[in-house]
Design a protein around this motif. Structure first.
Motif, PDB file in Angstrom:
ATOM      1  N   LYS A   1      80.186  75.316  83.770  1.00 46.49           N
ATOM      2  CA  LYS A   1      79.659  74.144  84.140  1.00 46.49           C
ATOM      3  C   LYS A   1      80.886  73.250  84.332  1.00 46.49           C
ATOM      4  CE  LYS A   1      76.139  70.701  83.627  1.00 46.49           C
ATOM      5  NZ  LYS A   1      76.446  70.057  84.948  1.00 46.49           N
TER       6      LYS A   1
ATOM      7  N   ASP B   1      82.349  71.493  87.997  1.00 42.20           N
ATOM      8  CA  ASP B   1      82.506  70.104  88.138  1.00 42.20           C
ATOM      9  C   ASP B   1      84.016  69.790  88.449  1.00 42.20           C
ATOM     10  OD1 ASP B   1      79.943  69.900  87.579  1.00 42.20           O
ATOM     11  OD2 ASP B   1      79.948  69.254  85.674  1.00 42.20           O
ATOM     12  N   GLU B   2      84.835  70.185  87.710  1.00 40.82           N
ATOM     13  CA  GLU B   2      86.238  69.913  88.051  1.00 40.82           C
ATOM     14  C   GLU B   2      87.253  71.209  87.788  1.00 40.82           C
ATOM     15  OE1 GLU B   2      89.349  68.337  88.619  1.00 40.82           O
ATOM     16  OE2 GLU B   2      88.177  66.630  88.158  1.00 40.82           O
TER      17      GLU B   2
END
Length: 208
Positions: free
Chosen positions: A172, A176-177
């Protein structure tokens, strides 16, 4: 290796190492045999041992951290026999050089999960970050700075707040990054070294 055996191996690896085409797989098999025979007596099974493989990671792909090199070796060495077979070499490079984000997330997590328990713990983060950060001569206790960094990292990536990173946390956070993919040390080749490797290895296929 006989032409027939090369053909069979190539056909099988095109299916399992799906990011390479047939010609590229052939080039990688030939390169593997060149590397393996350069440093083996001719009666031993053809494979790359830990030192030979680490040398390739270091000289070709610029990976310098001992712990990370060791973990990359283990990620390639799927059957845990302490050497890299031709199949492990081609399948490993498929992800290492051209893997999808999904494949790279799995690979990096495997590298960073030092004891293989399915989590990246505080201690594991500390070990890896301690190795990968430059020590500042002025710091009284450099370990304190690394402990702070571990806490900051956990705050950002530990979604279920259990004090360690599960695969789901890691996945996750990276989705996200993307920059967090190699949060605990470089274990993938940079673009420059992977392009140089591909150009050199696949030279004959590029010229066709």
């Amino acid at each position: 290796m006989s032409r027939k055996r090369l053909q069979q191996l190539t056909d099988s690896l095109v299916r399992s190492a799906k990011h390479f085409n047939k010609k590229e797989v052939e080039c990688l098999i030939k390169l593997f045999h060149t590397l393996a025979t350069e440093s083996r007596d001719r009666f031993a099974a053809v494979s790359l041992d830990r030192n030979m493989f680490r040398n390739i990671l270091h000289c070709t792909f610029g990976i310098t951290d001992d712990m990370i090199m060791d973990r990359v070796f283990r990620a390639f060495d799927k059957d845990n026999d302490s050497c890299i077979s031709v199949v492990e070499w081609v399948e490993g490079l498929s992800i290492f050089l051209r893997g999808t984000l999904e494949e790279k997330i799995k690979y990096c997590f495997e590298v960073y999960d030092l004891n293989g328990d399915g989590y990246i713990s505080r201690e594991e983060m500390f070990h890896m970050l301690k190795n990968s950060l430059l020590k500042q001569p002025s710091e009284e206790d450099p370990d304190e700075g690394i402990k702070d960094l571990v806490e900051i990292t956990l705050k950002k990536m530990d979604y279920d707040h259990d004090g360690k990173l599960s695969f789901l946390d890691f996945e996750k956070a990276v989705r996200d990054e993307n920059l967090l993919l190699e949060a605990f040390g470089p274990c993938l080749p940079d673009i420059k070294s992977s392009m140089a490797f591909e150009l050199k290895t696949f030279k004959e296929t590029n010229e066709l």
